[in-house]
Design a protein around this motif. Structure first.
Motif, mmCIF file in Angstrom:
data_model
loop_
_atom_site.group_PDB
_atom_site.id
_atom_site.type_symbol
_atom_site.label_atom_id
_atom_site.label_comp_id
_atom_site.label_asym_id
_atom_site.label_seq_id
_atom_site.Cartn_x
_atom_site.Cartn_y
_atom_site.Cartn_z
ATOM 1 N N ALA A 63 -17.869 9.940 7.797
ATOM 2 C CA ALA A 63 -18.678 9.492 8.932
ATOM 3 C C ALA A 63 -17.563 9.401 10.147
ATOM 4 N N ARG A 64 -18.248 9.374 11.311
ATOM 5 C CA ARG A 64 -17.323 9.319 12.433
ATOM 6 C C ARG A 64 -17.517 7.683 12.703
ATOM 7 N N HIS A 65 -18.164 7.026 12.258
ATOM 8 C CA HIS A 65 -18.480 5.562 12.484
ATOM 9 C C HIS A 65 -18.561 4.959 11.187
ATOM 10 N N HIS A 66 -18.166 3.671 10.963
ATOM 11 C CA HIS A 66 -18.122 2.898 10.004
ATOM 12 C C HIS A 66 -18.148 1.447 10.005
ATOM 13 N N ASP A 67 -18.233 0.867 8.879
ATOM 14 C CA ASP A 67 -18.558 -0.783 8.939
ATOM 15 C C ASP A 67 -16.819 -1.191 9.331
ATOM 16 N N ALA A 68 -16.783 -2.508 9.857
ATOM 17 C CA ALA A 68 -15.627 -3.211 10.155
ATOM 18 C C ALA A 68 -14.658 -3.470 9.133
ATOM 19 N N HIS A 69 -15.249 -3.386 7.654
ATOM 20 C CA HIS A 69 -14.488 -4.015 6.717
ATOM 21 C C HIS A 69 -14.203 -2.750 5.728
ATOM 22 N N LEU A 70 -13.963 -1.559 6.347
ATOM 23 C CA LEU A 70 -13.839 -0.340 5.485
ATOM 24 C C LEU A 70 -12.607 -0.414 4.211
ATOM 25 N N TRP A 71 -11.378 -1.006 4.700
ATOM 26 C CA TRP A 71 -10.473 -1.318 3.636
ATOM 27 C C TRP A 71 -9.331 -2.017 4.028
ATOM 28 N N PRO A 72 -9.006 -3.080 3.451
ATOM 29 C CA PRO A 72 -7.914 -4.224 3.851
ATOM 30 C C PRO A 72 -6.572 -3.342 3.825
ATOM 31 N N LEU A 73 -5.818 -3.689 4.686
ATOM 32 C CA LEU A 73 -4.489 -3.101 5.220
ATOM 33 C C LEU A 73 -3.578 -4.079 4.203
ATOM 34 N N PRO A 74 -2.460 -3.455 3.761
ATOM 35 C CA PRO A 74 -1.313 -4.323 3.275
ATOM 36 C C PRO A 74 -0.662 -4.867 4.381
ATOM 37 N N ASP A 75 -0.156 -6.107 4.195
ATOM 38 C CA ASP A 75 0.655 -6.882 5.327
ATOM 39 C C ASP A 75 1.728 -5.950 5.970
#
Length: 311
Positions: A63-75
């Motif tokens: 997708a060229r656009h996706h939701d705002a919570h796709l994947w949590p980033l490590p600190d």
């Protein structure tokens, strides 16, 4: 009252592919997106499917656009700036000899890439990929993805590659044991991309990637739906996985999948490989059983009927 059954794990069905490659793709920006995806699925796809030696061929469209919570980033870790893709291709072979047959014949395929791709970058997997769990029943999906599927690319340093692979494997095995909504995890410990030579050798297409994309580990992850994904990734044990990754990775970039299209499986053309991806979708939606009979498949493949070989 019936007892819920444990979902069947089909992970072993991928073991027939021992050598593979993972190729990221960016469509030509001069093309309308719909035209790019149609050509990739229905023109380029069936051409690739027929190259000798091929054991497995799957397109994943991003997708060229996706939701705002796709994947949590490590600190302390960010998404790689400017990293955009339209999809990836997984190509596999039963062994190195079959790969050599494919490579010898692949010029006819790579000459077509200039029509549809702006950039392709192939990452070798000389010992293949590993499916940790696969609870999806369909071995040859073709169409809009019915599950919530992602490809996650983790930038690694050479000295941290093995630790990243081990962290992901152990963490996702534990998560799969706790989370029935986690449907699939396939781990791709990519060899570094070689910028010194066009890979794949397709004329008129860019094959050089920036430093942050040379060393990657990729993982395909699928959940039942986006809410299940967010619950799992915000809970334990995934938080422990992310904490361990924080000191090992240089960036984490996730891509949402919109469609999965399987053209070859176990060395055999699927209906998408034989007829084109969207034609195969129509055959399925119309329940046109006659179109998938062996006689029809033989006719479409050879131009003759089995009972009339000289016709």
């Amino acid at each position: 009252m019936s007892t819920p059954t444990e979902p069947v794990d089909h992970a072993q069905r991928d073991d027939t592919i021992t050598v593979s490659s993972y190729t990221t793709v960016l469509g030509r920006r001069s093309l309308a997106e719909a035209d790019f995806r149609a050509y990739w699925r229905d023109v380029h796809g069936p051409l690739c499917s027929r190259v000798p030696g091929l054991g497995w061929y799957v397109q994943h469209h991003f997708a060229r656009h996706h939701d705002a919570h796709l994947w949590p980033l490590p600190d302390g870790v960010e998404r790689l700036a400017g990293y955009e893709l339209d999809g990836m291709v997984e190509i596999g072979w039963r062994d190195a000899d079959a790969q050599a047959v494919f490579t010898e014949a692949s010029g006819i395929l790579f000459s077509d890439e200039q029509n549809v791709f702006e950039e392709t970058a192939a990452y070798p997997l000389p010992t293949g990929s590993t499916t940790l769990v696969d609870r999806t029943p369909d071995p040859t999906p073709n169409g809009a993805d019915p599950v919530d599927r992602l490809h996650v690319h983790l930038g690694v340093r050479p000295e941290t590659r093995d630790a990243v692979v081990t962290t992901l494997e152990e963490g996702f095995r534990e998560l799969a044991g706790r989370t029935p909504d986690l449907l699939k995890v396939r781990l791709h410990p990519l060899e570094p991309h070689d910028n010194s030579t066009p890979n794949p050798p397709a004329p008129g297409v860019a094959h050089t990637v920036p430093t942050g994309r040379v060393d990657l580990v990729a993982v395909e992850v699928a959940f039942t739906d986006p809410l299940a994904r967010r619950r799992a990734l915000e809970g334990e044990p995934f938080r422990a996985v992310n904490a361990a990754l924080a000191g090992l990775v240089t960036h984490v970039t996730a891509f949402a999948v919109t469609g999965v299209h399987t053209f070859v499986r176990d060395g055999r053309l699927t209906d998408a490989g034989l007829r084109g991806s969207r034609v195969a979708e129509l055959i399925t939606s119309f329940a046109a059983l006659n179109q998938v009979d062996d006689d029809v498949r033989h006719l479409m493949r050879t131009g003759t009927l089995p009972s009339h070989p000289g016709a």
